[in-house]
Design an enzyme around this catalytic site. Structure first.
Site, PDB file in Angstrom:
ATOM      1  N   GLU A   2     -68.598  -4.358  -1.292  1.00  0.00           N
ATOM      2  CA  GLU A   2     -67.251  -3.817  -1.458  1.00  0.00           C
ATOM      3  C   GLU A   2     -66.510  -4.466  -2.621  1.00  0.00           C
ATOM      4  O   GLU A   2     -65.650  -3.853  -3.238  1.00  0.00           O
ATOM      5  CB  GLU A   2     -66.464  -4.048  -0.151  1.00  0.00           C
ATOM      6  CG  GLU A   2     -65.089  -3.416  -0.117  1.00  0.00           C
ATOM      7  CD  GLU A   2     -64.368  -3.709   1.203  1.00  0.00           C
ATOM      8  OE1 GLU A   2     -64.817  -4.604   1.948  1.00  0.00           O
ATOM      9  OE2 GLU A   2     -63.362  -3.048   1.482  1.00  0.00           O
ATOM     10  N   SER A  29     -56.832 -23.438  17.566  1.00  0.00           N
ATOM     11  CA  SER A  29     -57.405 -22.216  18.152  1.00  0.00           C
ATOM     12  C   SER A  29     -58.796 -22.416  18.734  1.00  0.00           C
ATOM     13  O   SER A  29     -59.230 -21.627  19.564  1.00  0.00           O
ATOM     14  CB  SER A  29     -57.490 -21.108  17.090  1.00  0.00           C
ATOM     15  OG  SER A  29     -56.207 -20.634  16.781  1.00  0.00           O
ATOM     16  N   HIS A  88     -48.728 -19.070   9.645  1.00  0.00           N
ATOM     17  CA  HIS A  88     -49.090 -20.218   8.806  1.00  0.00           C
ATOM     18  C   HIS A  88     -48.554 -20.044   7.390  1.00  0.00           C
ATOM     19  O   HIS A  88     -48.182 -21.005   6.721  1.00  0.00           O
ATOM     20  CB  HIS A  88     -50.607 -20.402   8.752  1.00  0.00           C
ATOM     21  CG  HIS A  88     -51.192 -21.097   9.947  1.00  0.00           C
ATOM     22  ND1 HIS A  88     -50.748 -22.328  10.379  1.00  0.00           N
ATOM     23  CD2 HIS A  88     -52.165 -20.732  10.805  1.00  0.00           C
ATOM     24  CE1 HIS A  88     -51.442 -22.685  11.445  1.00  0.00           C
ATOM     25  NE2 HIS A  88     -52.305 -21.740  11.734  1.00  0.00           N
ATOM     26  N   HIS A 120     -48.815 -24.945  14.236  1.00  0.00           N
ATOM     27  CA  HIS A 120     -48.712 -24.438  15.603  1.00  0.00           C
ATOM     28  C   HIS A 120     -47.605 -25.185  16.328  1.00  0.00           C
ATOM     29  O   HIS A 120     -47.134 -26.220  15.864  1.00  0.00           O
ATOM     30  CB  HIS A 120     -50.024 -24.661  16.352  1.00  0.00           C
ATOM     31  CG  HIS A 120     -51.191 -23.953  15.737  1.00  0.00           C
ATOM     32  ND1 HIS A 120     -52.477 -24.121  16.163  1.00  0.00           N
ATOM     33  CD2 HIS A 120     -51.255 -23.062  14.717  1.00  0.00           C
ATOM     34  CE1 HIS A 120     -53.291 -23.368  15.443  1.00  0.00           C
ATOM     35  NE2 HIS A 120     -52.580 -22.722  14.544  1.00  0.00           N
TER      36      HIS A 120
HETATM   37 ZN   LIG Z   1     -53.526 -21.349  13.472  1.00  0.00          ZN
END
Ligand SMILES: [Zn+2]
Length: 569
Positions: free
Chosen positions: A254, A129, A355, A499
């Protein structure tokens, strides 16, 4: 040598451009002179300058005969949104409405223009990515794992960074006076969003603690700090990744019991708030409560890590906005600025679900992206806003078998039992077991070895007909494969599904969209966007060089962008 070729080509193009200007037809309609792209010395021998020029030439060819100019640019990035993911998600969305599903259209499937995008990187056949988003943002393909730098920077090499940072669309837009925004469901420092503002030899250097001592020693700065120190105006950034911005001594607001991750003691949220009029929010209520009239920049960090999957969002302790809501807030704020805007919206978790080998969440996140695009379409005008929807890379999810029309997309394959009747029934494999329509080539869903055949590699032709007691595949007859937590079977055991190297789709609407056609190298998308935006094109011509027709063909020097901009705005 490289330089000589490039300079020669520039001269040739300048000559061609001049001839074009002297033509009899008016310039707007004139056949633009083709941009000459020098032959590369050997396959794989492309330079960053070559990628930029070849991308510019391809975009100019695609734009021939059109003059689309957009005031606003919006790039929607479905991380890992393969074409198979789009097809399966459209069916799931349709089936949720009670329809057969195949005929359904996701919002962006109604866009008038489409293209295929080739995703390989300079050093990898199947990409990651970081390099892919860097290609879309900077106009040059680059290596896997690097952020906003050219291929001259080997992964992890800080010493090679200086001078090889590539100017991004977001930086160019900001430098040109446009408003800018980033929206993501991933960490704001994760590869895709980081490639809009960051320049880093390693995508994993999201906070100081994630960097090796050698990188610190060589002066590399982590991505969270790069974000806060971004030297251009940035009007809005919404996403996850809070822990990368807070010191390890500070409890998370949080999630009590957890703290920030920074070891340098810096509170980057406090540093962000030093920007004039800056606002910071960390939950949905605070986001909704921001004064719409306040003009200052907005930072929203809604989770310590990635934001929740859409499927789990309602269970979030602090309350999280969805992708469509974040997109709405972003456009509402950016559209008020006077000189147009650039907005990047990432559906970052399609990729994470794949994934994890979980098709349900990948499709659900894709539907959330479709909802966000629908919001953007409703809030913008196709006459002045160019919207691109694409993916950075594909995944191994396959969509197979011969299920009947309307078969649940997450279910077992049911086929027509006999050619002469219409009854459908479960289709069985050679072991006598049913199987799902969606599966993965690799990943966590591997279910063990088959004992139906002897061990070892097989040779073609190979037609196993043995039906021995089947223990290799799970018997799915009594399994609810439509359960949101079901993991589809995978052929190979991998901890994380990978991927894939297939092309991804590009959908486009608005001025300049008509050039989105054909089979494009991924870095051409930058050039299609840059050539469709007059302020960005002019900025590129100012810091680089352009053809006689004003097409930016020279990889810009980002260092030239900085000093000029600071004074201007
Ligand atoms: Zn990925």
């Amino acid at each position: 040598m490289e330089n000589a070729i490039r300079i020669g080509a520039v001269a040739a193009v300048a000559a061609l451009g001049l001839a074009g200007c002297l033509g009899t037809r008016p310039p707007a309609r004139a056949q633009a002179a083709a941009i000459e792209v020098p032959a590369i010395a050997r396959p794989g021998g492309e330079t960053p300058e070559w990628w930029f020029r070849a991308g510019a030439a391809a975009a100019q060819r695609a734009r021939a005969g059109t003059a689309g100019q957009a005031r606003n640019l919006i790039v929607f990035l479905g991380d890992g949104m393969s074409i198979g993911t789009i097809a399966a998600a459209r069916i799931l969305e349709g089936q949720r409405r009670g329809d057969s599903g195949e005929e359904n259209r996701l919002s962006f499937e109604d866009f008038p223009y489409t293209a295929l995008s080739r995703t390989y990187e300079t050093d990898q056949q199947t990409p990651d990515s970081a390099g892919t988003m860097s290609a879309i943002m900077t106009g040059v393909k680059t290596r896997a794992g690097v952020i906003g730098v050219t291929q001259r920077v080997p992964r992890g090499d800080c010493a090679a960074l200086a001078g090889n940072e590539a100017a991004s669309l977001l930086e160019l837009a900001a430098a040109a006076g446009m408003a800018t925004g980033i929206v993501t469901t991933a960490r704001l420092t994760h590869a895709t969003p980081a490639a809009t503002y960051g320049h880093q030899p390693d995508r994993h250097w999201e906070h100081d603690g994630a960097m090796p001592a050698s990188a610190h020693a060589q002066g590399c700065i982590d991505l969270a700090r790069q974000f806060v120190a971004f030297p251009f105006p940035l009007d809005l950034a919404l996403g996850g990744g809070r822990a990368r911005f807070l010191p390890a001594t500070q409890p998370d607001p949080e999630r009590p019991g957890t703290t920030g991750l920074r070891r340098d003691g810096r509170d980057l949220v406090a540093e962000w708030l030093r920007r004039p009029g800056a606002v910071y929010v960390w939950n949905a209520d605070q986001l909704a409560a921001i004064d719409p009239a306040a003009a200052g920049p907005v930072l929203g960090l809604f989770e310590p890590g990635h934001m929740n999957y859409q499927h789990q969002r309602a269970r979030d302790a602090g309350g999280e906005p969805g992708l469509a809501e974040m997109t709405r807030v972003a456009i509402e704020r950016l559209a008020r600025k006077p000189h147009g805007y650039f907005l990047m919206v990432e559906a970052g978790r399609i990729d994470h679900a794949h994934h994890a080998g979980n098709a349900f969440r990948a499709l659900d996140e894709t539907i959330a992206l479709s909802d966000a695009v629908r919001t953007a379409v409703a809030m913008t005008d196709a006459a002045d806003t160019l919207i691109l929807v694409t993916a950075d890379h594909a995944h191994t999810m396959s969509f197979v078998g011969y299920p009947v029309r309307g078969n649940p997309i997450l279910g077992l394959v049911r086929g027509v039992a006999h050619e002469d009747d219409n009854e459908s029934g479960p289709v069985l494999d050679l072991l006598g077991r049913p199987y799902t329509t969606l599966g993965y080539a690799n990943g966590p869903g591997y279910a063990g070895a088959s004992q139906a055949q002897g061990a070892g590699a097989k040779r073609f032709p190979h037609a196993p007909r043995t039906v021995e007691p089947a223990v290799g595949r799970p018997d799915l007859a009594a399994i609810d494969t439509t359960d949101p937590d079901y993991l589809q079977e995978a052929l190979l055991p991998l901890a994380s599904e990978s991927h894939s190297g297939e092309d991804v789709a590009v959908f486009a609407r608005g001025p300049g969209a008509e050039a989105v056609r054909g089979s494009l190298e991924q870095n051409v998308l930058f050039h299609l966007l840059a050539q469709a935006s007059e302020p960005i094109r002019r900025t590129l011509c100012r810091i680089g060089s352009c053809t006689a027709q004003g097409v930016p063909v020279h990889l810009p020097d980002r260092r030239r962008l900085l000093p000029v901009t600071r004074g201007e705005r």
